[in-house]
Design a protein around this motif. Structure first.
Motif, PDB file in Angstrom:
ATOM      1  N   TYR A 137     -21.818 -83.367 -25.854  1.00 25.05           N
ATOM      2  CA  TYR A 137     -22.546 -82.900 -27.039  1.00 25.05           C
ATOM      3  C   TYR A 137     -24.014 -83.314 -26.991  1.00 25.05           C
ATOM      4  N   LEU A 138     -24.284 -84.569 -26.677  1.00 26.47           N
ATOM      5  CA  LEU A 138     -25.665 -85.043 -26.645  1.00 26.47           C
ATOM      6  C   LEU A 138     -26.440 -84.401 -25.500  1.00 26.47           C
ATOM      7  N   ALA A 139     -25.809 -84.273 -24.334  1.00 26.65           N
ATOM      8  CA  ALA A 139     -26.476 -83.652 -23.190  1.00 26.65           C
ATOM      9  C   ALA A 139     -26.699 -82.160 -23.416  1.00 26.65           C
ATOM     10  N   TYR A 140     -25.710 -81.495 -23.986  1.00 22.59           N
ATOM     11  CA  TYR A 140     -25.807 -80.063 -24.290  1.00 22.59           C
ATOM     12  C   TYR A 140     -26.953 -79.798 -25.266  1.00 22.59           C
ATOM     13  N   SER A 141     -27.065 -80.632 -26.282  1.00 24.76           N
ATOM     14  CA  SER A 141     -28.135 -80.467 -27.262  1.00 24.76           C
ATOM     15  C   SER A 141     -29.497 -80.717 -26.628  1.00 24.76           C
ATOM     16  N   GLU A 142     -29.601 -81.765 -25.824  1.00 25.93           N
ATOM     17  CA  GLU A 142     -30.859 -82.059 -25.140  1.00 25.93           C
ATOM     18  C   GLU A 142     -31.284 -80.881 -24.267  1.00 25.93           C
ATOM     19  N   ALA A 143     -30.342 -80.322 -23.528  1.00 21.47           N
ATOM     20  CA  ALA A 143     -30.664 -79.177 -22.669  1.00 21.47           C
ATOM     21  C   ALA A 143     -31.161 -77.997 -23.496  1.00 21.47           C
ATOM     22  N   GLY A 144     -30.570 -77.785 -24.670  1.00 20.10           N
ATOM     23  CA  GLY A 144     -31.010 -76.691 -25.531  1.00 20.10           C
ATOM     24  C   GLY A 144     -32.465 -76.810 -25.927  1.00 20.10           C
ATOM     25  N   PHE A 145     -32.907 -78.025 -26.233  1.00 19.62           N
ATOM     26  CA  PHE A 145     -34.309 -78.223 -26.599  1.00 19.62           C
ATOM     27  C   PHE A 145     -35.226 -78.180 -25.380  1.00 19.62           C
ATOM     28  N   ARG A 146     -34.746 -78.632 -24.243  1.00 17.80           N
ATOM     29  CA  ARG A 146     -35.594 -78.614 -23.042  1.00 17.80           C
ATOM     30  C   ARG A 146     -35.878 -77.187 -22.577  1.00 17.80           C
ATOM     31  N   THR A 147     -34.950 -76.269 -22.809  1.00 20.65           N
ATOM     32  CA  THR A 147     -35.150 -74.881 -22.387  1.00 20.65           C
ATOM     33  C   THR A 147     -35.873 -74.043 -23.436  1.00 20.65           C
ATOM     34  N   GLY A 148     -36.015 -74.554 -24.661  1.00 20.82           N
ATOM     35  CA  GLY A 148     -36.582 -73.756 -25.735  1.00 20.82           C
ATOM     36  C   GLY A 148     -35.565 -72.871 -26.425  1.00 20.82           C
ATOM     37  N   TYR A 149     -34.304 -72.952 -26.006  1.00 17.61           N
ATOM     38  CA  TYR A 149     -33.241 -72.210 -26.700  1.00 17.61           C
ATOM     39  C   TYR A 149     -33.128 -72.713 -28.137  1.00 17.61           C
ATOM     40  N   LEU A 150     -33.389 -74.005 -28.334  1.00 17.20           N
ATOM     41  CA  LEU A 150     -33.437 -74.607 -29.662  1.00 17.20           C
ATOM     42  C   LEU A 150     -34.835 -75.152 -29.914  1.00 17.20           C
ATOM     43  N   ASP A 151     -35.208 -75.220 -31.181  1.00 17.16           N
ATOM     44  CA  ASP A 151     -36.460 -75.847 -31.594  1.00 17.16           C
ATOM     45  C   ASP A 151     -36.167 -76.639 -32.863  1.00 17.16           C
ATOM     46  N   VAL A 152     -37.103 -77.465 -33.281  1.00 18.50           N
ATOM     47  CA  VAL A 152     -36.985 -78.149 -34.567  1.00 18.50           C
ATOM     48  C   VAL A 152     -38.303 -77.963 -35.296  1.00 18.50           C
ATOM     49  N   GLN A 153     -38.204 -77.675 -36.595  1.00 18.42           N
ATOM     50  CA  GLN A 153     -39.381 -77.336 -37.386  1.00 18.42           C
ATOM     51  C   GLN A 153     -39.467 -78.210 -38.622  1.00 18.42           C
ATOM     52  N   GLN A 154     -40.694 -78.567 -39.011  1.00 22.69           N
ATOM     53  CA  GLN A 154     -40.946 -79.038 -40.371  1.00 22.69           C
ATOM     54  C   GLN A 154     -41.541 -77.860 -41.126  1.00 22.69           C
ATOM     55  N   ILE A 155     -40.890 -77.499 -42.235  1.00 28.84           N
ATOM     56  CA  ILE A 155     -41.187 -76.260 -42.955  1.00 28.84           C
ATOM     57  C   ILE A 155     -41.557 -76.592 -44.397  1.00 28.84           C
ATOM     58  N   LEU A 156     -42.662 -76.061 -44.856  1.00 34.70           N
ATOM     59  CA  LEU A 156     -43.097 -76.234 -46.244  1.00 34.70           C
ATOM     60  C   LEU A 156     -42.779 -74.976 -47.039  1.00 34.70           C
ATOM     61  N   LEU A 157     -42.056 -75.165 -48.151  1.00 40.27           N
ATOM     62  CA  LEU A 157     -41.761 -74.077 -49.083  1.00 40.27           C
ATOM     63  C   LEU A 157     -42.500 -74.337 -50.383  1.00 40.27           C
ATOM     64  N   THR A 158     -43.205 -73.322 -50.876  1.00 41.03           N
ATOM     65  CA  THR A 158     -43.900 -73.427 -52.166  1.00 41.03           C
ATOM     66  C   THR A 158     -43.740 -72.111 -52.908  1.00 41.03           C
ATOM     67  N   ARG A 159     -44.163 -72.098 -54.141  1.00 38.50           N
ATOM     68  CA  ARG A 159     -44.205 -70.852 -54.910  1.00 38.50           C
ATOM     69  C   ARG A 159     -45.615 -70.294 -54.829  1.00 38.50           C
ATOM     70  N   PRO A 160     -45.782 -69.056 -54.424  1.00 37.62           N
ATOM     71  CA  PRO A 160     -47.134 -68.483 -54.283  1.00 37.62           C
ATOM     72  C   PRO A 160     -47.919 -68.570 -55.592  1.00 37.62           C
ATOM     73  N   GLY A 161     -49.136 -69.031 -55.464  1.00 33.55           N
ATOM     74  CA  GLY A 161     -50.000 -69.148 -56.638  1.00 33.55           C
ATOM     75  C   GLY A 161     -49.827 -70.414 -57.432  1.00 33.55           C
ATOM     76  N   ALA A 162     -48.794 -71.216 -57.113  1.00 34.92           N
ATOM     77  CA  ALA A 162     -48.563 -72.451 -57.848  1.00 34.92           C
ATOM     78  C   ALA A 162     -49.548 -73.525 -57.400  1.00 34.92           C
ATOM     79  N   THR A 163     -49.986 -74.332 -58.318  1.00 40.81           N
ATOM     80  CA  THR A 163     -50.883 -75.448 -57.999  1.00 40.81           C
ATOM     81  C   THR A 163     -50.286 -76.726 -58.532  1.00 40.81           C
ATOM     82  N   ARG A 164     -50.717 -77.837 -57.935  1.00 34.21           N
ATOM     83  CA  ARG A 164     -50.210 -79.127 -58.390  1.00 34.21           C
ATOM     84  C   ARG A 164     -51.285 -80.170 -58.227  1.00 34.21           C
TER      85      ARG A 164
END
Length: 428
Positions: free
Chosen positions: A401-428
């Motif tokens: 499992y650990l090796a399979y997952s590592e291989a997925g990221f090394r090939t670009g088959y998998l990626d990991v993202q930090q994603i920001l979600l907001t409401r359009p036009g909203a301010t804070r």
């Protein structure tokens, strides 16, 4: 503990059929085994694999420098693969039918353009072995706790053996060298996990007085760091093992007055929050429930609030192609799961919420390095894993499992993202 390196036939592992019924049983499918052998020969030639048979013989000619698949029991391997495809490939490793001196190198070759492993004219063969995920593992509110229990409630002591002291079970963010690549080391893993958490909290603008909801507690490190910024945190988990240890760690960190840990499904989240954080939780939600997951975030997020997600992703076409297929990972590691694409997240939020994806940042190379450090630590401490009561089938399963997952990221088959979600036009 890595598997036996010799090319002679290894002794058959004694497998408990009550724990591992499909690993203990070798299917009798001679025709499918013959088809699997022809396919293996083709893959070896086209991908440059060195397939070693007992006695040191080669399945097809290959130079010594190529990645190695060592077959200890070729007929058992071919029967399993012929019967259930990649599920059989994984079960065959669990049974000790094959191994490799460099498992990640082998799996990296196989994970590169996996859709081309089977030639176009033979895609119909998938119908022989492809299965749909069982209904009992669909991540409904009734099933979700059982699915989580099968992975996260294995043992806090098990996870402590290979994670760093922060007990963070998600991708770290390492410093980078002049070439832009992560500079990773075991002593630096805890700092890299804190860097990841801080970037996510910065993305959500968590600070003094912030009301924060975390969906997916882990073992509490994000909640602790948010509380130390002066935030008040509610964090949700379905794992009783994680709940108990997270509460202890939060107490020891001196922030128990600012953090509440709830044993609660995300669908039952209540309250209003300035920020929602969720780290590698969406993968356990399952595709049919992504609308409910994002609708929950939309419902609890206060006006002007921000949501910061960390998510494993895959290309959209591959996500669509695999979303209805039962895989070895789903069967043995993450029942009920589904890795999304960025496009799927954008579509689900647009269709079912007032939220929109404002920004994304990918860093899959960092996850490959995180997994390498976990895998090395796990294999180095195999005797301690065994002392916790986990048998050889389990230990080989997790190594794969650990090796399979590592291989997925090394090939670009998998990626990991930090994603920001907001409401359009909203301010804070």
């Amino acid at each position: 503990m890595t598997q036996q390196a010799a090319t002679t036939t290894s002794p058959r592992l004694a497998i408990d059929p009550r724990l591992w019924p499909d690993v203990a049983r070798v299917p009798r499918v001679p025709v499918r085994a013959a088809v699997a052998e022809r396919l293996l020969r083709r893959i070896a030639r086209h991908r440059g694999l060195r397939v070693e048979l007992p006695g040191g013989r080669l399945l097809v000619p290959a130079p010594p420098s190529t990645p190695v698949l060592r077959l200890h029991r070729p007929q058992d391997f071919l029967r399993r693969v012929g019967a259930t495809g990649l599920i059989g490939f994984g079960e065959s490793f669990q049974a000790g039918d094959w191994d490799s001196p460099d498992l990640v190198a082998l799996l990296t070759v196989l994970a590169t353009a996996p859709e081309t492993l089977v030639p176009t004219g033979a895609q119909w063969l998938r119908r022989l072995y492809a299965q749909r995920p069982p209904a009992a593992e669909l991540s409904t509110a009734e099933n979700a706790r059982r699915n989580i229990h099968r992975h996260y409630d294995l043992s806090n002591d098990l996870f402590a053996l290979f994670l760093d002291p922060t007990m963070t079970y998600s991708s770290a963010v390492f410093p980078t060298g002049r070439d832009g690549r992560p500079v990773a080391s075991a002593p630096g893993l805890a700092d890299a996990q804190h860097r990841k958490i801080d970037q996510l909290l910065d993305l959500a603008r968590v600070g003094t007085g912030s009301r924060v909801l975390e969906i997916g507690t882990g073992w509490g490190e994000l909640a602790v760091r948010a509380a130390r910024r002066g935030a008040r945190v509610v964090t949700l988990t379905l794992s009783e093992e994680q709940l108990a240890l997270a509460r202890r760690r939060i107490q020891q960190a001196g922030v128990a007055d600012r953090v509440e840990v709830r044993l609660c499904d995300y669908r039952s989240a209540a309250g209003q929050f300035d920020a929602v954080a969720s780290v590698e939780m969406i993968e356990a939600v399952g595709r049919p429930f992504w609308p409910a997951y994002f609708a929950t975030i939309d419902r609890v997020l206060a006006p002007g609030g921000r949501t910061a997600l960390q998510a494993i992703t895959m290309p959209h076409e591959r996500m669509l192609a695999s979303s209805a297929t039962y895989t070895w990972i789903l069967k043995y590691i993450f029942p009920g799961g589904q890795i999304p694409s960025v496009e799927a997240i954008e579509d689900s939020t647009a269709r079912h919420t007032s939220l929109r994806v404002e920004s994304t940042r990918g860093y899959g190379e960092h996850y490959a390095e995180t997994l390498r450090l976990w895998r090395e630590r796990f294999t180095e401490r195999a005797d301690e894993v065994a002392a916790l009561g986990f048998d050889q089938v389990f230990r080989w399963m997790w190594e794969l499992y650990l090796a399979y997952s590592e291989a997925g990221f090394r090939t670009g088959y998998l990626d990991v993202q930090q994603i920001l979600l907001t409401r359009p036009g909203a301010t804070r």
